[in-house]
Design an enzyme around this catalytic site. Structure first.
Site, PDB file in Angstrom:
ATOM      1  N   TYR A   1       0.834  -1.203   0.000  1.00 29.99           N
ATOM      2  CA  TYR A   1       0.000   0.000   0.000  1.00 29.99           C
ATOM      3  C   TYR A   1       0.871   1.256   0.000  1.00 29.99           C
ATOM      4  O   TYR A   1       1.676   1.471   0.907  1.00 29.99           O
ATOM      5  CB  TYR A   1      -0.968   0.014   1.189  1.00 29.99           C
ATOM      6  CG  TYR A   1      -2.046  -1.059   1.121  1.00 29.99           C
ATOM      7  CD1 TYR A   1      -2.373  -1.680  -0.086  1.00 29.99           C
ATOM      8  CD2 TYR A   1      -2.747  -1.447   2.253  1.00 29.99           C
ATOM      9  CE1 TYR A   1      -3.363  -2.651  -0.161  1.00 29.99           C
ATOM     10  CE2 TYR A   1      -3.741  -2.419   2.182  1.00 29.99           C
ATOM     11  CZ  TYR A   1      -4.039  -3.019   0.973  1.00 29.99           C
ATOM     12  OH  TYR A   1      -5.018  -3.983   0.910  1.00 29.99           O
TER      13      TYR A   1
ATOM     14  N   GLY B   1     -14.796   1.507  -9.068  1.00 28.26           N
ATOM     15  CA  GLY B   1     -15.205   2.678  -8.285  1.00 28.26           C
ATOM     16  C   GLY B   1     -16.381   2.423  -7.364  1.00 28.26           C
ATOM     17  O   GLY B   1     -16.838   1.291  -7.196  1.00 28.26           O
TER      18      GLY B   1
ATOM     19  N   ASN C   1      -8.517 -13.495  -0.645  1.00 27.13           N
ATOM     20  CA  ASN C   1      -8.952 -13.820  -2.006  1.00 27.13           C
ATOM     21  C   ASN C   1      -8.705 -15.295  -2.335  1.00 27.13           C
ATOM     22  O   ASN C   1      -8.312 -15.619  -3.468  1.00 27.13           O
ATOM     23  CB  ASN C   1      -8.243 -12.919  -3.017  1.00 27.13           C
ATOM     24  CG  ASN C   1      -8.410 -11.445  -2.692  1.00 27.13           C
ATOM     25  OD1 ASN C   1      -9.527 -10.974  -2.522  1.00 27.13           O
ATOM     26  ND2 ASN C   1      -7.316 -10.722  -2.558  1.00 27.13           N
TER      27      ASN C   1
ATOM     28  N   SER D   1     -12.121   4.479   4.459  1.00 28.63           N
ATOM     29  CA  SER D   1     -12.222   5.939   4.486  1.00 28.63           C
ATOM     30  C   SER D   1     -11.070   6.557   5.273  1.00 28.63           C
ATOM     31  O   SER D   1     -10.671   6.064   6.322  1.00 28.63           O
ATOM     32  CB  SER D   1     -13.558   6.352   5.124  1.00 28.63           C
ATOM     33  OG  SER D   1     -13.599   7.755   5.225  1.00 28.63           O
TER      34      SER D   1
HETATM   35  N1  LIG Z   1      -7.256  -8.129   0.210  1.00 30.88           N
HETATM   36  C1  LIG Z   1      -7.358  -7.384  -0.877  1.00 30.88           C
HETATM   37  O1  LIG Z   1      -7.092  -7.845  -2.001  1.00 30.88           O
HETATM   38  C2  LIG Z   1      -7.802  -5.957  -0.728  1.00 30.88           C
HETATM   39  C3  LIG Z   1      -8.051  -5.186  -1.883  1.00 30.88           C
HETATM   40  C4  LIG Z   1      -8.460  -3.860  -1.706  1.00 30.88           C
HETATM   41  C5  LIG Z   1      -8.630  -3.338  -0.429  1.00 30.88           C
HETATM   42  N2  LIG Z   1      -8.353  -4.115   0.666  1.00 30.88           N
HETATM   43  C6  LIG Z   1      -8.507  -3.578   2.050  1.00 30.88           C
HETATM   44  O2  LIG Z   1      -9.795  -3.040   2.175  1.00 30.88           O
HETATM   45  C7  LIG Z   1      -9.700  -1.709   2.682  1.00 30.88           C
HETATM   46  C8  LIG Z   1     -10.867  -0.912   2.213  1.00 30.88           C
HETATM   47  O3  LIG Z   1     -10.812  -0.756   0.790  1.00 30.88           O
HETATM   48  P1  LIG Z   1     -11.424   0.535   0.119  1.00 30.88           P
HETATM   49  O4  LIG Z   1     -10.711   1.739   0.581  1.00 30.88           O
HETATM   50  O5  LIG Z   1     -11.535   0.280  -1.332  1.00 30.88           O
HETATM   51  O6  LIG Z   1     -12.872   0.516   0.796  1.00 30.88           O
HETATM   52  P2  LIG Z   1     -14.135   1.417   0.803  1.00 30.88           P
HETATM   53  O7  LIG Z   1     -14.415   1.708   2.236  1.00 30.88           O
HETATM   54  O8  LIG Z   1     -15.160   0.712  -0.005  1.00 30.88           O
HETATM   55  O9  LIG Z   1     -13.783   2.781   0.031  1.00 30.88           O
HETATM   56  C9  LIG Z   1     -13.264   3.887   0.696  1.00 30.88           C
HETATM   57  C10 LIG Z   1     -12.993   4.975  -0.310  1.00 30.88           C
HETATM   58  O10 LIG Z   1     -14.233   5.432  -0.874  1.00 30.88           O
HETATM   59  C11 LIG Z   1     -14.320   6.842  -0.672  1.00 30.88           C
HETATM   60  N3  LIG Z   1     -15.708   7.291  -0.527  1.00 30.88           N
HETATM   61  C12 LIG Z   1     -16.272   8.320  -1.202  1.00 30.88           C
HETATM   62  N4  LIG Z   1     -17.535   8.452  -0.886  1.00 30.88           N
HETATM   63  C13 LIG Z   1     -17.809   7.502   0.019  1.00 30.88           C
HETATM   64  C14 LIG Z   1     -18.979   7.172   0.720  1.00 30.88           C
HETATM   65  N5  LIG Z   1     -20.139   7.852   0.567  1.00 30.88           N
HETATM   66  N6  LIG Z   1     -18.934   6.153   1.580  1.00 30.88           N
HETATM   67  C15 LIG Z   1     -17.772   5.474   1.756  1.00 30.88           C
HETATM   68  N7  LIG Z   1     -16.623   5.739   1.103  1.00 30.88           N
HETATM   69  C16 LIG Z   1     -16.644   6.766   0.243  1.00 30.88           C
HETATM   70  C17 LIG Z   1     -13.506   7.102   0.562  1.00 30.88           C
HETATM   71  O11 LIG Z   1     -13.160   8.467   0.591  1.00 30.88           O
HETATM   72  P3  LIG Z   1     -12.862   9.225   1.975  1.00 30.88           P
HETATM   73  O12 LIG Z   1     -11.488   8.817   2.374  1.00 30.88           O
HETATM   74  O13 LIG Z   1     -12.959  10.651   1.597  1.00 30.88           O
HETATM   75  O14 LIG Z   1     -13.901   8.811   2.958  1.00 30.88           O
HETATM   76  C18 LIG Z   1     -12.327   6.180   0.320  1.00 30.88           C
HETATM   77  O15 LIG Z   1     -11.450   6.757  -0.637  1.00 30.88           O
HETATM   78  C19 LIG Z   1      -8.345  -1.223   2.181  1.00 30.88           C
HETATM   79  O16 LIG Z   1      -7.859  -0.136   2.932  1.00 30.88           O
HETATM   80  C20 LIG Z   1      -7.508  -2.466   2.378  1.00 30.88           C
HETATM   81  O17 LIG Z   1      -7.131  -2.552   3.730  1.00 30.88           O
HETATM   82  C21 LIG Z   1      -7.954  -5.412   0.525  1.00 30.88           C
END
Ligand SMILES: NC(=O)c1ccc[n+]([C@@H]2O[C@H](COP(=O)([O-])OP(=O)(O)OC[C@H]3O[C@@H](n4cnc5c(N)ncnc54)[C@H](OP(=O)(O)O)[C@@H]3O)[C@@H](O)[C@H]2O)c1
Length: 304
Positions: free
Chosen positions: A51, A223, A147, A270
């Protein structure tokens, strides 16, 4: 709210903070995000060596130091196994990765180490040797995967000394292959395709914790479904329940994941303290069956 992670006896927060996006914020913001997460009871933090090219872990480590947080008040998890253009579960890579992770996070142990994406060339004996060495040295307490389907897990498990504790899988109301196949058994539609060998049921039977990643996203790289024109009905349905329960839309999304009886953890990404506070309200919401299915159907899924 806490729950046991796998069969480890470790009590982890049901909502965990994923730190994939932490490299994109500065140190002061990272301190705010971590401080808010801790205050909201999100004391489980998910990382990966890749990351931000290591910057996310580094920022986290510096922020935790500045905040003066006690190591034992947090549960730290990180992942390894992704290299540039290939996946690598070799003993050498796992051991080297953990040393880098510990240094960047500024800690001498990980609570959980997770193998990030399946390596087709995996030698389970090597993974077992690496895990035994890491456990013996005290660098890692427990292990998991991400995964992976049932048989990939079973292959590894056959060589390991203790049960794998977690499997991190993508899950959101707009990404539900883990549920679709079970709802469409023996049907000829594409929803019936079993993409993970019944991982939800397998995880429940073996008391592995599914960690739902990207709870607000569509498919990988597509997205957010939040505000997306293709998911208008889903967004409206979520908003309806948000208003009914007096919480934010974000809280309803996470409540939908936490409602599943497999006791999943939701890994939210977030980096916005205000949003994290809104998300935290999910723990107090218990959606009814009709409400849960209503959200599932609103994402464009039909029931047989
Ligand atoms: N194992 C794997 O292969 C894998 C792959 C991907 C991710 N992950 C893990 O999963 C975690 C979460 O992934 P993710 O960041 O994609 O998850 P997410 O919680 O689905 O997305 C968060 C992102 O969406 C944005 N966002 C914009 N509007 C939003 C709204 N209304 N509600 C919620 N979020 C909003 C957030 O912005 P703001 O920051 O402005 O809130 C942030 O950039 C990662 O940090 C990582 O630890 C694991």
């Amino acid at each position: 709210m806490l729950q046991e992670i796998g069969q480890t006896g470790v009590q982890g927060s049901r909502i965990a903070l994923g730190c994939m996006r932490m490299a994109a914020i500065d140190l002061a913001q990272a301190e705010q995000v971590i401080g808010t997460a801790m205050a909201q009871g999100m004391t489980f933090f998910d990382h990966a060596d890749i990351y931000g090219g290591g910057e996310s872990e580094k920022r986290f480590g510096e922020a935790v130091k500045n905040l003066g947080l006690a190591r034992e008040d947090m549960i730290l998890q990180s992942k390894c196994g992704i290299q540039q253009g290939y996946f690598d579960f070799s003993k050498e890579h796992i051991l080297q990765s953990v040393d880098g992770i510990l240094e960047r996070l500024g800690t001498d142990y990980l609570d959980f180490l997770v193998l990030h994406r399946p390596d087709v060339l995996v030698e389970p004996e090597e993974v077992a040797e690496a895990f035994t060495q890491l456990k013996g040295s005290g660098k890692v307490k427990y292990f998991g995967v991400s995964n992976q389907n049932r048989y990939q897990i079973e292959l590894l498990q056959a060589y390991l000394e203790e049960p794998l504790a977690v499997n991190q899988m993508q899950l959101s109301p707009a990404h539900t292959p883990m549920f679709d196949a079970g709802l469409n058994v023996n049907m000829k539609n594409s929803a019936a395709i079993d993409r993970d060998n019944g991982i939800v049921e397998y995880s429940r039977l073996h008391k592995m914790t599914i960690q739902a990643w990207s709870p607000f996203q569509i498919d990988l790289g597509k997205g957010l479904f939040v505000g997306h024109p293709d998911y208008q009905l889903l967004n409206e349905t979520i908003a309806k329940y948000a208003s009914q329960y007096g919480v934010s839309d974000e809280a309803i999304v996470i409540a939908w994941i936490l409602r599943h009886p497999a006791n999943m953890q939701a890994i939210v990404g977030s980096m916005n303290p205000k949003r994290l506070k809104r998300i935290a309200a999910a723990e107090h919401i218990h959606l009814t069956r009709p409400e849960w299915y209503d959200i599932y159907r609103s994402a464009g899924n039909s029931l047989p």
